[in-house]
Write a protein that holds these residues in place. Sequence first.
Motif, PDB file in Angstrom:
ATOM      1  N   GLN A 407       0.818  -1.211   0.000  1.00  0.00           N
ATOM      2  CA  GLN A 407       0.000   0.000   0.000  1.00  0.00           C
ATOM      3  C   GLN A 407       0.852   1.262   0.000  1.00  0.00           C
ATOM      4  OE1 GLN A 407      -0.626  -2.683   2.010  1.00  0.00           O
ATOM      5  NE2 GLN A 407      -2.350  -3.368   0.746  1.00  0.00           N
ATOM      6  N   MET A 408       2.130   1.125   0.353  1.00  0.00           N
ATOM      7  CA  MET A 408       3.027   2.280   0.380  1.00  0.00           C
ATOM      8  C   MET A 408       3.816   2.428  -0.918  1.00  0.00           C
ATOM      9  SD  MET A 408       2.147   3.395   3.229  1.00  0.00           S
ATOM     10  CE  MET A 408       3.293   4.759   3.420  1.00  0.00           C
ATOM     11  N   VAL A 409       3.449   1.656  -1.934  1.00  0.00           N
ATOM     12  CA  VAL A 409       4.127   1.717  -3.235  1.00  0.00           C
ATOM     13  C   VAL A 409       3.186   2.317  -4.273  1.00  0.00           C
ATOM     14  CG1 VAL A 409       5.265   0.404  -5.063  1.00  0.00           C
ATOM     15  CG2 VAL A 409       5.504  -0.324  -2.679  1.00  0.00           C
ATOM     16  N   THR A 410       3.670   3.289  -5.011  1.00  0.00           N
ATOM     17  CA  THR A 410       2.936   3.860  -6.145  1.00  0.00           C
ATOM     18  C   THR A 410       3.710   3.555  -7.412  1.00  0.00           C
ATOM     19  OG1 THR A 410       2.078   5.679  -4.807  1.00  0.00           O
ATOM     20  CG2 THR A 410       2.033   5.969  -7.191  1.00  0.00           C
ATOM     21  N   LEU A 411       3.050   2.934  -8.369  1.00  0.00           N
ATOM     22  CA  LEU A 411       3.704   2.620  -9.638  1.00  0.00           C
ATOM     23  C   LEU A 411       3.000   3.363 -10.763  1.00  0.00           C
ATOM     24  CD1 LEU A 411       5.113  -0.726 -10.873  1.00  0.00           C
ATOM     25  CD2 LEU A 411       3.697   0.623 -12.403  1.00  0.00           C
ATOM     26  N   HIS A 412       3.764   4.139 -11.515  1.00  0.00           N
ATOM     27  CA  HIS A 412       3.251   4.842 -12.688  1.00  0.00           C
ATOM     28  C   HIS A 412       3.517   3.963 -13.915  1.00  0.00           C
ATOM     29  CE1 HIS A 412       2.780   8.496 -10.284  1.00  0.00           C
ATOM     30  NE2 HIS A 412       3.980   8.232  -9.777  1.00  0.00           N
ATOM     31  N   GLN A 413       2.458   3.668 -14.632  1.00  0.00           N
ATOM     32  CA  GLN A 413       2.550   2.754 -15.768  1.00  0.00           C
ATOM     33  C   GLN A 413       3.094   3.494 -16.990  1.00  0.00           C
ATOM     34  OE1 GLN A 413      -0.370  -0.722 -17.610  1.00  0.00           O
ATOM     35  NE2 GLN A 413      -1.243   0.923 -16.413  1.00  0.00           N
ATOM     36  N   THR A 414       4.240   3.049 -17.504  1.00  0.00           N
ATOM     37  CA  THR A 414       4.803   3.636 -18.711  1.00  0.00           C
ATOM     38  C   THR A 414       4.652   2.668 -19.882  1.00  0.00           C
ATOM     39  OG1 THR A 414       7.060   2.751 -18.542  1.00  0.00           O
ATOM     40  CG2 THR A 414       6.553   4.726 -17.252  1.00  0.00           C
ATOM     41  N   ARG A 415       4.791   3.198 -21.063  1.00  0.00           N
ATOM     42  CA  ARG A 415       4.791   2.340 -22.242  1.00  0.00           C
ATOM     43  C   ARG A 415       6.072   1.502 -22.244  1.00  0.00           C
ATOM     44  NH1 ARG A 415       1.876   3.043 -27.273  1.00  0.00           N
ATOM     45  NH2 ARG A 415       2.833   1.765 -28.899  1.00  0.00           N
ATOM     46  N   CYS A 416       5.957   0.260 -22.726  1.00  0.00           N
ATOM     47  CA  CYS A 416       7.109  -0.646 -22.779  1.00  0.00           C
ATOM     48  C   CYS A 416       7.656  -0.699 -24.204  1.00  0.00           C
ATOM     49  CB  CYS A 416       6.726  -2.060 -22.357  1.00  0.00           C
ATOM     50  SG  CYS A 416       6.068  -2.212 -20.687  1.00  0.00           S
ATOM     51  N   GLY A 417       8.963  -0.587 -24.321  1.00  0.00           N
ATOM     52  CA  GLY A 417       9.606  -0.724 -25.625  1.00  0.00           C
ATOM     53  C   GLY A 417       9.875  -2.177 -25.947  1.00  0.00           C
ATOM     54  N   GLY A 418       8.805  -2.948 -26.019  1.00  0.00           N
ATOM     55  CA  GLY A 418       8.904  -4.389 -26.258  1.00  0.00           C
ATOM     56  C   GLY A 418       8.816  -5.155 -24.960  1.00  0.00           C
ATOM     57  N   GLY A 419       8.209  -6.326 -25.033  1.00  0.00           N
ATOM     58  CA  GLY A 419       8.069  -7.160 -23.845  1.00  0.00           C
ATOM     59  C   GLY A 419       8.392  -8.610 -24.159  1.00  0.00           C
TER      60      GLY A 419
END
Length: 745
Positions: A407-419
């Motif tokens: 709950q103390m983690v914030t993740l900002h979703q970025t575009r991936c350059g390939g997966g």
Amino acid sequence: MSLNYEDIGKVVPGLDREFQRAENSASQIFKLDRRQFLKLTGIVSGGLMLAVAAPKTRASAGPLNPNGYVHIDENGITLYAKNPEIGQGVKTSLPMIVAEELDADWSKVNVVQSTIDQTKYGMQFAGGSMSIPMNWDSLRRAGATARAMLVGAAAKQWGVGPSTLTTKDSYVIDAMGGRKASYMELASAAAEMPVPDPASVKLKSKDQFNLLGKRITGVDNQDLVQGKPLFGIDQSIPGMKYAVYEKCPAIGGKPNSANLDEIKALPGIHDAFILEGTNNAMEVMPGVAIVANNTWAALQAKRNLKIEWDETEACTDSWSAAQASAKEISEKSGSSVVNAGDVDAAFENSAQQVSGLYTYHFVSHANLEPQNCTAWYHDGQLELRAPTQTPGQAVMSSAKVVGISPQMVTLHQTRCGGGFGRRLYNDFVCEAAAISKQAGVPVKLQWTREDDMAYDLYRAGGFHQMDGSIDSEGKITGWRDRFTTFTNGGGRPVSGGGMSAGVFPGGLLENLSVEQTALEWKTRCAAWRAPGSNVFGFVVMSFLDELAQAAGRDSLEVLLEVLGEPRQLGARGMHTGRAAGVVKLAAKKAGWGKDLGSNRGMGIAFYYSHAGHIAEVADVSVDSDKKVRVNKVTVAADVGPIVNLSGAENQLQGSVVDGLSTMLGLSVTFENGRVEQSNFHRYPILRMSHTPEIDVHFVESDYPPTGLGEPGFPPLAPAVCNAIFAATGHRVRTLPISEEGYSIA
């Protein structure tokens, strides 16, 4: 689909269950009853918000938060894409599904990447080609329910029955009364309407679609061509430092000492230190971190590192030794995977037998954007900006590493350059979190291409001793596959390295035997585009062609004969009628059987992967120096209704190019636990000038839609190799084909 679900579940808890649920039956995905739907739907006064998961009570009046699929207020319509965008187009296609049922004007819709919040959205991930099938029904109902509430609000205001009203281009229309109102005008009133029973919300039939099935440009395309900072590697925050991390080149090694004082004295260096790691290869392996004022200083310092490694527990994997072991055991029986009929009797009574050892090498994911993550640990909180396929798991793992609650983690979703499966695993996120905590500053951890090659989670190599029998009429009577794979311990195959009873031609031949033996292997292996299918397709479709040629028969005829009458092969298996349909379509569009002249041939292959039925025909020329030119690849696919035609074509074209690049010259080899390929000079990715003409066709069946990121990959290699045989008479049994002396023309 060929996935080691248990392994995936260990790395990404819960994802194994999601993979299995999607594969079991696409038609059963997210069929919500009223109680479930009410739990997953929220109304916010002052505007309309439909979310996957909502507060138990109605929110108070005020500004709307972007925590659902549909947000409408007086300023416009915003649709939210929940899953990571890794190039597969879901940031466009998922909102398109909502917009279709909403009857929204797509040209005026604003599409936003959602926050990462799995209490609201459920699992948010990109993998298994499942974004479309898992969300198809729920997104349609989200759009249709929003539309119903807007219509209800208009009907109440106008004093008419809802059935007399229609919708189009973000308007509710009263044709008889000669009036209309925009969704923006109606949003506040619609938010006060009761949520209808989802069973009563009428969804469109396929012939009523106005948006789906059209070619729609990606919502990020303009920003991409303008170089906007969409990717993880582009991220920057105030006060940020730049980090690199050096690990032992052999998995399991750890640093005894390093020249840290010398490194700290270099220009631009903020700090350097040893991390003990977590003793988990999917989190943080032991290594040396360098934190600098800029990337250049960090990389220069990394080149000057002098580390004494303790390799007592390090792996000593050797590809050459594995090859020798596989040859020794190829004639021996292994653990039975399938044992149908009497293969030995079929061989004894056959008119002809065919045998061959098929081999494929390890390969790397080789994402164009190397692994990276921006992390800031401060005041007991962790903020992340990461290009990950599994953001929820990234939150859980990084929280564990730094010792705080998720709950103390914030993740900002970025575009991936390939997966391609590599970013299902979040070791790079955990490393960044650990480095930021110890350094006491925000850091951007940047892997180099050499790091990516050395510390990948590879697609496993493998060996198949194939034996088949043919009767006097040229029909296949027996099939045996003795498969040698790898295990990271306990005898269980590595992820993507285990065969199952459903692998072609399972369920199709009366006499069939598949046996499996696993060699001990310490190097990490993991899911790689179309896990399992990406190599099994090459083996079984090449060997089927080999049997057809030995019988003096047309490969297309034999393939259709093996598929047989239309039927569903179990709850999770392929439909032979759909398979035959794409095989016939690909052959017809390619002009199968026409005379191509000397040194040129056609090859055909089919594979069922990730619930997609795909057939491909390759037109190939080979000169006297064994230089190969793939002139054209014809693709036929049955994946149900097409959401975005542009995106669907792009996925199949990309699968062909990726498949061709991989089969031509990509190979990762190991000696003493170390990868021998360090960069693209020894891992030659296909160049644009060698891209063939790619002709894509769809059978738009009425089955529920499936994904397209992976199923187009497996048929490519066997189609090309079968075409090489047609052109030269030489049977290719090794991937990459450069191992047999071939190169690209």
